[in-house]
Motif scaffolding. Sequence first.
Motif, PDB file in Angstrom:
ATOM      1  N   ASP A  66       0.856  -1.184   0.000  1.00  0.00           N
ATOM      2  CA  ASP A  66       0.000   0.000   0.000  1.00  0.00           C
ATOM      3  C   ASP A  66       0.897   1.242   0.000  1.00  0.00           C
ATOM      4  O   ASP A  66       1.288   1.733   1.058  1.00  0.00           O
ATOM      5  N   ARG A  67       1.193   1.712  -1.185  1.00  0.00           N
ATOM      6  CA  ARG A  67       2.119   2.840  -1.355  1.00  0.00           C
ATOM      7  C   ARG A  67       1.666   4.066  -0.572  1.00  0.00           C
ATOM      8  O   ARG A  67       2.473   4.712   0.094  1.00  0.00           O
ATOM      9  N   GLU A  68       0.396   4.413  -0.650  1.00  0.00           N
ATOM     10  CA  GLU A  68      -0.101   5.619   0.033  1.00  0.00           C
ATOM     11  C   GLU A  68       0.015   5.491   1.549  1.00  0.00           C
ATOM     12  O   GLU A  68       0.384   6.454   2.223  1.00  0.00           O
ATOM     13  N   LEU A  69      -0.283   4.326   2.091  1.00  0.00           N
ATOM     14  CA  LEU A  69      -0.146   4.107   3.528  1.00  0.00           C
ATOM     15  C   LEU A  69       1.313   4.251   3.954  1.00  0.00           C
ATOM     16  O   LEU A  69       1.634   4.923   4.937  1.00  0.00           O
ATOM     17  N   SER A  70       2.209   3.652   3.202  1.00  0.00           N
ATOM     18  CA  SER A  70       3.638   3.730   3.505  1.00  0.00           C
ATOM     19  C   SER A  70       4.118   5.177   3.500  1.00  0.00           C
ATOM     20  O   SER A  70       4.802   5.618   4.431  1.00  0.00           O
ATOM     21  N   LEU A  71       3.751   5.928   2.470  1.00  0.00           N
ATOM     22  CA  LEU A  71       4.181   7.321   2.378  1.00  0.00           C
ATOM     23  C   LEU A  71       3.566   8.173   3.488  1.00  0.00           C
ATOM     24  O   LEU A  71       4.215   9.084   4.005  1.00  0.00           O
ATOM     25  N   ALA A  72       2.337   7.874   3.882  1.00  0.00           N
ATOM     26  CA  ALA A  72       1.708   8.597   5.000  1.00  0.00           C
ATOM     27  C   ALA A  72       2.463   8.318   6.295  1.00  0.00           C
ATOM     28  O   ALA A  72       2.663   9.230   7.115  1.00  0.00           O
ATOM     29  N   MET A  73       2.908   7.081   6.486  1.00  0.00           N
ATOM     30  CA  MET A  73       3.706   6.738   7.675  1.00  0.00           C
ATOM     31  C   MET A  73       5.040   7.485   7.666  1.00  0.00           C
ATOM     32  O   MET A  73       5.465   8.018   8.685  1.00  0.00           O
ATOM     33  N   VAL A  74       5.679   7.521   6.506  1.00  0.00           N
ATOM     34  CA  VAL A  74       6.958   8.228   6.391  1.00  0.00           C
ATOM     35  C   VAL A  74       6.754   9.718   6.635  1.00  0.00           C
ATOM     36  O   VAL A  74       7.538  10.358   7.343  1.00  0.00           O
TER      37      VAL A  74
END
Length: 184
Positions: A66-74
């Motif tokens: 889940d690219r968007e979830l990962s980027l939101a975490m970062v």
Amino acid sequence: MGLFDSIKNKPTAAAPTGAGNKTVEVVFSALPDTLEQFKALPQAAMRDPFDTAALTVLAFCFYSQDRELSLAMVDYLRGPRPLSPYDKQFIRDRFMDKDYVPRSYFKGAVPQNDYLPQEPYTIVVSENPYSYSEPNYCRLFLRSGGADNPREIKLRLAKDGKWYLWEQMILVGIREPESANPWA
């Protein structure tokens, strides 16, 4: 369902005040499914740079699912300095057919087992005598099961007392997993 279920973490030591050779094992008994679960982790308070470093690995592990979830975490870990379009492109480029790189930072994840970590999920984070040589910055090191040398992550202490992700050098090339070896 394995690597990304829900999370609980052993507490780690308080943020170091001097330079040394301290090593901390951040242990996750399970992993979060959502950004809210990620933010609810005790380590997400980011009062300890070792916690922020370990959470960075965890955030990147979600990228292939889940690219968007990962980027939101970062972005959460970066605090007041969100990812730029250039940063997002850089991360995307690092993941081209290399989704195993972040998993390689978990204890027991090596090429021979296709970088599948042992449970409980453990990330080993170390400092060295030069980790705190710049005021309000910390350079920590993570060992990958697919590299000979530890990889660096740089954190910055903000006015709010939290250690935010400043730079990471953990998405670099490592040995391919055994399943990708055409000769074995």
